[in-house]
Design an enzyme around this catalytic site. Structure first.
Site, PDB file in Angstrom:
ATOM      1  N   ASP A 163     -16.399 -47.581  27.059  1.00 24.35           N
ATOM      2  CA  ASP A 163     -16.717 -48.978  27.491  1.00 24.35           C
ATOM      3  C   ASP A 163     -14.969 -49.548  27.727  1.00 24.35           C
ATOM      4  O   ASP A 163     -14.452 -49.848  26.377  1.00 24.35           O
ATOM      5  CB  ASP A 163     -17.551 -49.799  27.188  1.00 24.35           C
ATOM      6  CG  ASP A 163     -18.488 -50.289  28.681  1.00 24.35           C
ATOM      7  OD1 ASP A 163     -18.080 -50.170  29.498  1.00 24.35           O
ATOM      8  OD2 ASP A 163     -19.306 -51.694  28.390  1.00 24.35           O
TER       9      ASP A 163
ATOM     10  N   ASN B 177     -12.795 -50.193  30.182  1.00 24.97           N
ATOM     11  CA  ASN B 177     -11.185 -49.792  30.302  1.00 24.97           C
ATOM     12  C   ASN B 177     -11.002 -50.318  31.779  1.00 24.97           C
ATOM     13  O   ASN B 177      -9.734 -50.554  31.654  1.00 24.97           O
ATOM     14  CB  ASN B 177     -11.616 -47.617  31.601  1.00 24.97           C
ATOM     15  CG  ASN B 177     -11.522 -46.596  30.406  1.00 24.97           C
ATOM     16  OD1 ASN B 177     -11.805 -47.023  29.070  1.00 24.97           O
ATOM     17  ND2 ASN B 177     -11.921 -45.538  30.679  1.00 24.97           N
TER      18      ASN B 177
ATOM     19  N   ASN C  70     -23.824 -44.855  36.538  1.00 24.24           N
ATOM     20  CA  ASN C  70     -21.479 -44.941  36.714  1.00 24.24           C
ATOM     21  C   ASN C  70     -22.149 -44.053  38.575  1.00 24.24           C
ATOM     22  O   ASN C  70     -20.492 -44.325  39.079  1.00 24.24           O
ATOM     23  CB  ASN C  70     -20.896 -44.366  36.091  1.00 24.24           C
ATOM     24  CG  ASN C  70     -21.340 -44.802  35.336  1.00 24.24           C
ATOM     25  OD1 ASN C  70     -20.517 -44.455  33.892  1.00 24.24           O
ATOM     26  ND2 ASN C  70     -21.244 -46.563  35.203  1.00 24.24           N
TER      27      ASN C  70
ATOM     28  N   ARG D 194     -25.000 -52.817  23.890  1.00 21.74           N
ATOM     29  CA  ARG D 194     -26.518 -52.213  24.466  1.00 21.74           C
ATOM     30  C   ARG D 194     -25.762 -50.776  24.537  1.00 21.74           C
ATOM     31  O   ARG D 194     -25.123 -50.493  24.562  1.00 21.74           O
ATOM     32  CB  ARG D 194     -26.235 -53.359  26.159  1.00 21.74           C
ATOM     33  CG  ARG D 194     -25.315 -52.943  26.322  1.00 21.74           C
ATOM     34  CD  ARG D 194     -25.468 -53.041  28.147  1.00 21.74           C
ATOM     35  NE  ARG D 194     -24.670 -53.474  29.035  1.00 21.74           N
ATOM     36  CZ  ARG D 194     -24.021 -53.941  29.338  1.00 21.74           C
ATOM     37  NH1 ARG D 194     -24.204 -55.893  29.148  1.00 21.74           N
ATOM     38  NH2 ARG D 194     -22.854 -54.543  30.330  1.00 21.74           N
TER      39      ARG D 194
ATOM     40  N   SER E  15     -27.009 -48.954  27.504  1.00 21.07           N
ATOM     41  CA  SER E  15     -26.870 -48.013  28.359  1.00 21.07           C
ATOM     42  C   SER E  15     -27.446 -46.903  28.868  1.00 21.07           C
ATOM     43  O   SER E  15     -26.621 -46.021  29.043  1.00 21.07           O
ATOM     44  CB  SER E  15     -25.723 -48.192  28.802  1.00 21.07           C
ATOM     45  OG  SER E  15     -25.339 -49.917  28.927  1.00 21.07           O
TER      46      SER E  15
HETATM   47  C1  IPE Z   1     -21.295 -47.273  29.730  1.00 23.97           C
HETATM   48  O1  IPE Z   1     -20.746 -48.381  30.198  1.00 23.97           O
HETATM   49  C2  IPE Z   1     -21.276 -45.388  30.264  1.00 23.97           C
HETATM   50  C3  IPE Z   1     -20.250 -44.986  29.953  1.00 23.97           C
HETATM   51  C4  IPE Z   1     -19.284 -45.344  28.903  1.00 23.97           C
HETATM   52  C5  IPE Z   1     -19.694 -44.039  30.263  1.00 23.97           C
HETATM   53  P1  IPE Z   1     -21.576 -49.226  31.736  1.00 23.97           P
HETATM   54  O2  IPE Z   1     -19.837 -49.370  31.601  1.00 23.97           O
HETATM   55  O3  IPE Z   1     -21.215 -48.188  32.518  1.00 23.97           O
HETATM   56  O4  IPE Z   1     -22.480 -49.620  31.349  1.00 23.97           O
HETATM   57  P2  IPE Z   1     -22.668 -51.465  31.654  1.00 23.97           P
HETATM   58  O5  IPE Z   1     -23.352 -50.767  32.723  1.00 23.97           O
HETATM   59  O6  IPE Z   1     -21.528 -52.140  31.043  1.00 23.97           O
HETATM   60  O7  IPE Z   1     -24.142 -51.638  30.820  1.00 23.97           O
HETATM   61  C1  IPE Z   2     -15.765 -47.071  30.228  1.00 28.12           C
HETATM   62  O1  IPE Z   2     -15.395 -48.447  31.063  1.00 28.12           O
HETATM   63  C2  IPE Z   2     -15.859 -45.970  31.148  1.00 28.12           C
HETATM   64  C3  IPE Z   2     -16.529 -44.982  32.015  1.00 28.12           C
HETATM   65  C4  IPE Z   2     -17.849 -46.198  32.736  1.00 28.12           C
HETATM   66  C5  IPE Z   2     -17.066 -44.111  33.375  1.00 28.12           C
HETATM   67  P1  IPE Z   2     -15.814 -48.929  31.901  1.00 28.12           P
HETATM   68  O2  IPE Z   2     -14.898 -48.291  33.436  1.00 28.12           O
HETATM   69  O3  IPE Z   2     -17.362 -49.000  32.921  1.00 28.12           O
HETATM   70  O4  IPE Z   2     -14.068 -50.508  32.133  1.00 28.12           O
HETATM   71  P2  IPE Z   2     -15.463 -52.146  31.648  1.00 28.12           P
HETATM   72  O5  IPE Z   2     -16.504 -51.863  31.399  1.00 28.12           O
HETATM   73  O6  IPE Z   2     -15.820 -52.016  33.264  1.00 28.12           O
HETATM   74  O7  IPE Z   2     -13.862 -52.863  31.490  1.00 28.12           O
HETATM   75 MG    MG Z   3     -18.377 -50.953  31.541  1.00 25.10          MG
END
Ligand code: IPE
Ligand code: IPE
Ligand code: MG
Length: 246
Positions: A19, A21, A67, A193, A195
């Site tokens: 998480d 990115n 997602n 968490r 998730s």
């Molecule tokens: C969890 O990250 C899913 C992945 C890393 C693929 P999210 O960014 O989607 O999680 P939430 O929505 O903050 O809980």
């Molecule tokens: C995790 O990074 C990658 C995926 C969930 C696909 P995020 O895209 O959730 O990055 P943040 O949490 O918004 O920084």
């Molecule tokens: Mg995220």
């Protein structure tokens, strides 16, 4: 610099919620996809390091069922990255004896991604080093419900007796069937968490949370997480004294 952990026992199964990115990119005033691209470099480095230290199963949460609710441009960007990652990594996987496995619903992926995913799974089928589980369109609750449906059908058809249903029966009907449960579960990006990740399998995983965002999570940070795991005492409900006596 963290010492290599070769001499100590590596966790058998490490699961990672990759998480942060998007925020990593936003901090640099770049589009979110820039962060996802940088995240692919972390994936390569962590897969290589996990192999090096003797991890048997590495599970990476790449895309959750939730997602799908992101803006369609981000979803298609992620799917494109996934496709090119799989295309470029086949050789490395074969060289490192890595077997690819998918946790989730490949049917929901775009055809081009599904095709390359299934081909990579097939071509790495006889690899017997590390198993790389990619959690794609994965959700823990959905996985448990699906297992329940199959178990219910088997009970109805007479193959199984509902009165003797066991935890092992449930485990065998999850995407991780036959694999050890995660020993270490890492989440980068600062959130505390799960998730919807590995809800059943992670019941006794050691949790490791770090504020470091995924694109900055590299070999050194991974070895630090493994070191932290190796310093913990896993009691599985027993007392410390009992473990010392064993
Ligand atoms: C969890 O990250 C899913 C992945 C890393 C693929 P999210 O960014 O989607 O999680 P939430 O929505 O903050 O809980
Ligand atoms: C995790 O990074 C990658 C995926 C969930 C696909 P995020 O895209 O959730 O990055 P943040 O949490 O918004 O920084
Ligand atoms: Mg995220």
């Amino acid at each position: 610099m963290i010492e290599s952990t070769h001499s100590l026992t590596a966790p058998r199964h490490v699961a990672i919620i990759m998480d942060g990115n998007g925020r990593w990119a936003e901090e640099r005033r770049r589009p979110r996809l820039f962060g996802h691209k940088a995240g692919v470099d972390s994936v390569r480095e962590i897969v290589e390091t996990a192999c090096e230290i003797g991890v048997n199963v590495l599970t990476l949460y790449a895309f959750s069922t939730e997602n799908w609710n992101r803006p369609s441009t981000e979803v298609s960007g992620l799917m494109g990255l996934l496709q090119s990652y799989l295309q470029s990594e086949l050789r490395t996987m074969l060289q490192n004896d890595i077997r690819l496995h998918c946790l989730g619903q490949p049917d929901r992926l775009p055809t081009e991604v599904r095709t390359v995913l299934l081909r990579t799974i097939e071509e790495t089928r006889s690899c017997c080093g590390m198993t790389l589980n990619l959690a794609l369109s994965y959700g823990g609750r959905g996985e448990i419900v699906e297992a329940m449906r199959v178990l219910a059908r088997k009970c109805q058809e007479g193959g199984l007796d509902w009165q003797t249903l066991s935890e092992a029966d449930v485990s065998e009907h999850l995407f991780t069937s036959g694999q050890p449960d995660p020993d270490l579960l890492i989440r980068t990006g600062g959130e505390h968490r799960l998730s919807n990740f590995l809800l059943w399998q992670a019941s006794y995983a050691e949790l490791y949370f770090t504020d470091i965002k995924w694109p900055d999570f590299r070999k050194e940070q991974f070895l630090e997480a493994v070191n932290s795991f190796q310093r913990r005492q896993r009691r599985f409900g027993k007392t410390g004294a009992q473990l010392q006596a064993e």
